[in-house]
Design a protein around this motif. Structure first.
Motif, PDB file in Angstrom:
ATOM      1  N   ALA A   1       0.873  -1.037  -0.062  1.00  0.00           N
ATOM      2  CA  ALA A   1       0.014   0.055   0.073  1.00  0.00           C
ATOM      3  C   ALA A   1       0.689   1.326   0.072  1.00  0.00           C
ATOM      4  CB  ALA A   1      -0.892  -0.068   1.153  1.00  0.00           C
ATOM      5  N   VAL A   2       1.811   1.279   0.788  1.00  0.00           N
ATOM      6  CA  VAL A   2       3.145   2.413   0.848  1.00  0.00           C
ATOM      7  C   VAL A   2       3.587   2.523  -0.191  1.00  0.00           C
ATOM      8  CG1 VAL A   2       4.930   3.072   2.129  1.00  0.00           C
ATOM      9  CG2 VAL A   2       3.133   2.403   3.405  1.00  0.00           C
ATOM     10  N   ARG A   3       4.109   1.581  -0.813  1.00  0.00           N
ATOM     11  CA  ARG A   3       4.870   1.502  -2.206  1.00  0.00           C
ATOM     12  C   ARG A   3       3.790   2.007  -3.214  1.00  0.00           C
ATOM     13  NH1 ARG A   3       5.524  -3.268  -4.100  1.00  0.00           N
ATOM     14  NH2 ARG A   3       7.293  -2.544  -5.712  1.00  0.00           N
ATOM     15  N   LEU A   4       2.542   1.584  -3.323  1.00  0.00           N
ATOM     16  CA  LEU A   4       2.001   2.012  -4.384  1.00  0.00           C
ATOM     17  C   LEU A   4       1.681   3.546  -4.435  1.00  0.00           C
ATOM     18  CD1 LEU A   4      -1.500   0.009  -5.105  1.00  0.00           C
ATOM     19  CD2 LEU A   4      -1.414   2.519  -5.161  1.00  0.00           C
ATOM     20  N   LEU A   5       1.501   4.003  -3.151  1.00  0.00           N
ATOM     21  CA  LEU A   5       1.102   5.472  -3.133  1.00  0.00           C
ATOM     22  C   LEU A   5       2.586   6.290  -3.717  1.00  0.00           C
ATOM     23  CD1 LEU A   5      -0.449   5.780   0.079  1.00  0.00           C
ATOM     24  CD2 LEU A   5      -1.610   5.988  -2.152  1.00  0.00           C
ATOM     25  N   ALA A   6       3.699   5.687  -3.424  1.00  0.00           N
ATOM     26  CA  ALA A   6       4.742   6.090  -3.700  1.00  0.00           C
ATOM     27  C   ALA A   6       5.080   6.288  -5.167  1.00  0.00           C
ATOM     28  CB  ALA A   6       6.136   5.560  -3.000  1.00  0.00           C
ATOM     29  N   TRP A   7       4.598   5.021  -5.778  1.00  0.00           N
ATOM     30  CA  TRP A   7       4.859   5.029  -7.097  1.00  0.00           C
ATOM     31  C   TRP A   7       3.733   5.812  -7.840  1.00  0.00           C
ATOM     32  CZ3 TRP A   7       7.121   1.495 -10.494  1.00  0.00           C
ATOM     33  CH2 TRP A   7       6.305   1.230 -11.891  1.00  0.00           C
ATOM     34  N   ILE A   8       2.538   6.055  -7.487  1.00  0.00           N
ATOM     35  CA  ILE A   8       1.858   7.096  -8.135  1.00  0.00           C
ATOM     36  C   ILE A   8       2.448   8.461  -8.232  1.00  0.00           C
ATOM     37  CG2 ILE A   8      -0.448   8.391  -7.938  1.00  0.00           C
ATOM     38  CD1 ILE A   8      -1.588   5.921  -6.957  1.00  0.00           C
ATOM     39  N   ILE A   9       2.899   8.717  -7.100  1.00  0.00           N
ATOM     40  CA  ILE A   9       3.675  10.217  -6.950  1.00  0.00           C
ATOM     41  C   ILE A   9       4.906  10.335  -7.892  1.00  0.00           C
ATOM     42  CG2 ILE A   9       5.109  11.765  -5.595  1.00  0.00           C
ATOM     43  CD1 ILE A   9       3.359  10.815  -3.144  1.00  0.00           C
ATOM     44  N   GLU A  10       5.707   9.104  -8.015  1.00  0.00           N
ATOM     45  CA  GLU A  10       6.946   9.151  -8.657  1.00  0.00           C
ATOM     46  C   GLU A  10       6.845   8.971 -10.153  1.00  0.00           C
ATOM     47  OE1 GLU A  10      10.110   7.899  -5.212  1.00  0.00           O
ATOM     48  OE2 GLU A  10       9.321   6.261  -6.473  1.00  0.00           O
ATOM     49  N   LYS A  11       5.953   8.363 -10.646  1.00  0.00           N
ATOM     50  CA  LYS A  11       5.575   7.977 -11.934  1.00  0.00           C
ATOM     51  C   LYS A  11       4.536   9.007 -12.588  1.00  0.00           C
ATOM     52  CE  LYS A  11       8.051   4.490 -12.356  1.00  0.00           C
ATOM     53  NZ  LYS A  11       9.246   4.469 -13.142  1.00  0.00           N
ATOM     54  N   LYS A  12       4.138   9.989 -11.543  1.00  0.00           N
ATOM     55  CA  LYS A  12       3.224  11.242 -12.029  1.00  0.00           C
ATOM     56  C   LYS A  12       1.873  10.648 -12.640  1.00  0.00           C
ATOM     57  CE  LYS A  12       6.738  14.473 -12.549  1.00  0.00           C
ATOM     58  NZ  LYS A  12       8.050  13.716 -11.769  1.00  0.00           N
ATOM     59  N   LEU A  13       1.170   9.753 -11.930  1.00  0.00           N
ATOM     60  CA  LEU A  13      -0.229   9.013 -12.350  1.00  0.00           C
ATOM     61  C   LEU A  13      -1.272   9.746 -11.958  1.00  0.00           C
ATOM     62  CD1 LEU A  13       0.830   5.286 -12.005  1.00  0.00           C
ATOM     63  CD2 LEU A  13       1.196   6.740 -13.797  1.00  0.00           C
ATOM     64  N   TRP A  14      -1.433  11.058 -12.574  1.00  0.00           N
ATOM     65  CA  TRP A  14      -2.472  12.036 -12.004  1.00  0.00           C
ATOM     66  C   TRP A  14      -3.800  11.660 -12.933  1.00  0.00           C
ATOM     67  CZ3 TRP A  14      -1.003  12.824  -7.529  1.00  0.00           C
ATOM     68  CH2 TRP A  14       0.143  13.064  -7.153  1.00  0.00           C
ATOM     69  N   ASN A  15      -4.954  12.309 -12.281  1.00  0.00           N
ATOM     70  CA  ASN A  15      -6.361  12.308 -12.954  1.00  0.00           C
ATOM     71  C   ASN A  15      -6.604  10.582 -13.275  1.00  0.00           C
ATOM     72  OD1 ASN A  15      -6.570  14.852 -13.065  1.00  0.00           O
ATOM     73  ND2 ASN A  15      -5.311  14.866 -14.709  1.00  0.00           N
ATOM     74  N   GLU A  16      -6.481   9.816 -12.151  1.00  0.00           N
ATOM     75  CA  GLU A  16      -6.700   8.320 -12.281  1.00  0.00           C
ATOM     76  C   GLU A  16      -7.417   7.982 -10.989  1.00  0.00           C
ATOM     77  OE1 GLU A  16      -6.609   6.605 -14.994  1.00  0.00           O
ATOM     78  OE2 GLU A  16      -5.095   7.767 -16.079  1.00  0.00           O
ATOM     79  N   VAL A  17      -8.166   6.870 -11.071  1.00  0.00           N
ATOM     80  CA  VAL A  17      -8.541   5.992  -9.851  1.00  0.00           C
ATOM     81  C   VAL A  17      -8.084   4.575  -9.864  1.00  0.00           C
ATOM     82  CG1 VAL A  17     -10.723   5.106  -8.791  1.00  0.00           C
ATOM     83  CG2 VAL A  17     -10.841   7.434 -10.024  1.00  0.00           C
ATOM     84  N   TYR A  18      -7.347   4.181  -8.844  1.00  0.00           N
ATOM     85  CA  TYR A  18      -6.866   2.919  -8.528  1.00  0.00           C
ATOM     86  C   TYR A  18      -7.001   2.404  -7.621  1.00  0.00           C
ATOM     87  CZ  TYR A  18      -3.261   4.558 -12.161  1.00  0.00           C
ATOM     88  OH  TYR A  18      -2.481   4.972 -13.450  1.00  0.00           O
ATOM     89  N   ASN A  19      -7.650   0.888  -7.714  1.00  0.00           N
ATOM     90  CA  ASN A  19      -7.797   0.086  -6.609  1.00  0.00           C
ATOM     91  C   ASN A  19      -6.471  -0.482  -6.031  1.00  0.00           C
ATOM     92  OD1 ASN A  19     -10.717   0.341  -7.111  1.00  0.00           O
ATOM     93  ND2 ASN A  19     -10.827  -1.345  -8.627  1.00  0.00           N
ATOM     94  N   GLY A  20      -6.308  -0.461  -4.719  1.00  0.00           N
ATOM     95  CA  GLY A  20      -5.061  -0.944  -4.082  1.00  0.00           C
ATOM     96  C   GLY A  20      -5.493  -2.294  -3.679  1.00  0.00           C
ATOM     97  N   VAL A  21      -5.620  -3.348  -4.668  1.00  0.00           N
ATOM     98  CA  VAL A  21      -5.819  -4.704  -3.995  1.00  0.00           C
ATOM     99  C   VAL A  21      -4.891  -5.682  -4.585  1.00  0.00           C
ATOM    100  CG1 VAL A  21      -7.700  -6.530  -4.224  1.00  0.00           C
ATOM    101  CG2 VAL A  21      -8.281  -4.283  -3.975  1.00  0.00           C
TER     102      VAL A  21
END
Length: 274
Positions: free
Chosen positions: A191-211
């Motif tokens: 869960a923590v790595r996923l949030l960091a991934w979004i920030i570092e890969k600039k994955l904006w204007n999206e919805v992601y399921n963390g499952v």
């Protein structure tokens, strides 16, 4: 390097702050009491006192709103309240975001927003949800509070497990436990790595399921916790019935290149506390 503010340095927020700092980002976060602030400072994380009661209060919390990215990680606790207080908190927070001009937001949500009823196919991020169909109207309204933000990404986590959050602990010695359905879990580390991934890969204007991609059977997880950690097993299970699974797909984040360290809940690491 990105300047990141994390509102809510709790079970997910604090390790996220530590991971981002390790990777060279400039991080500041918030907690609600002076006692918690001291403990977090001892870990080397910059932190300010900030609470929404529902209006903002604290000390020097304006620094939270000077970052490029704001992570909002405030649980609604809507199981024990009617949600009105939480929505007031979000309204004040949205006003502060607008005044500060923050452009990039990660809103930490939950797969609880998806409908409660089971169906053959897994729920996806682009499934339409409204106040009539959602499983958690408070959380859905919370998401919508920030919908018109320029660059908003919503992360809907499944059951957050790992460390001292152990599925078998919650059903130890209980009767009539539902063991025949499959889970939508994610380990704390992922869960923590996923949030960091979004920030570092600039994955904006999206919805992601963390499952996690593997949806193991509840009974298998409970019995493994019993074997490995010594919990009392459930005293009885519900009778199995067909089509009781309510599955949430985590495939979208995988398509971005993210890889889970713990894709199978049967392999989640835990530590048992007394």
């Amino acid at each position: 390097m990105t300047k990141v503010s994390i509102i809510g340095l709790g079970w997910i927020g604090l390790p996220l702050a530590q991971l981002l700092q390790e990777r060279g980002h400039d991080v500041i976060g918030s907690t609600t009491t002076a006692e918690k602030k001291t403990k977090i400072e001892d870990l080397g994380v910059e932190v300010v006192e900030f609470a929404l009661v529902p209006f903002p209060q604290g000390k020097a919390f304006q620094k939270l709103f000077l970052s490029e990215v704001l992570v909002i990680n405030i649980p609604p606790r809507s199981r024990s309240t009617d949600g009105k207080f939480y929505l007031e908190q979000m309204k004040y927070l949205r006003t502060m975001v607008d005044q500060a001009g923050i452009k990039k937001i990660i809103f930490v949500s939950s797969t609880g927003v998806y409908p409660d009823h089971v169906r053959a196919e897994a729920y996806l991020e682009d499934d339409e949800i409204n106040s009539e169909t959602t499983g958690n109207v408070t959380l859905l309204k919370g998401e919508k509070t920030f919908k018109s933000t320029k660059e908003l990404t919503i992360v809907r986590f499944g059951g957050l497990m790992g460390d001292d959050r152990i599925p078998g602990k919650y059903v130890a010695g209980k009767e009539n436990v539902a063991g025949h359905t499959r889970v939508n879990y994610i380990h704390r580390i992922d869960a923590v790595r996923l949030l960091a991934w979004i920030i570092e890969k600039k994955l904006w204007n999206e919805v992601y399921n963390g499952v996690a991609p593997v949806h193991a059977l509840r009974k298998d997880i409970y019995e493994q916790n019993v074997r490995e950690l010594g919990f009392e097993p459930p005293r009885s299970y519900q009778n199995a019935s067909e089509s009781d699974d309510r599955l949430i797909s985590g495939d979208k984040i995988l398509s971005s290149g993210f890889e889970f360290e713990y894709p199978n809940p049967l392999n989640f690491p835990y530590f048992k506390t007394n």
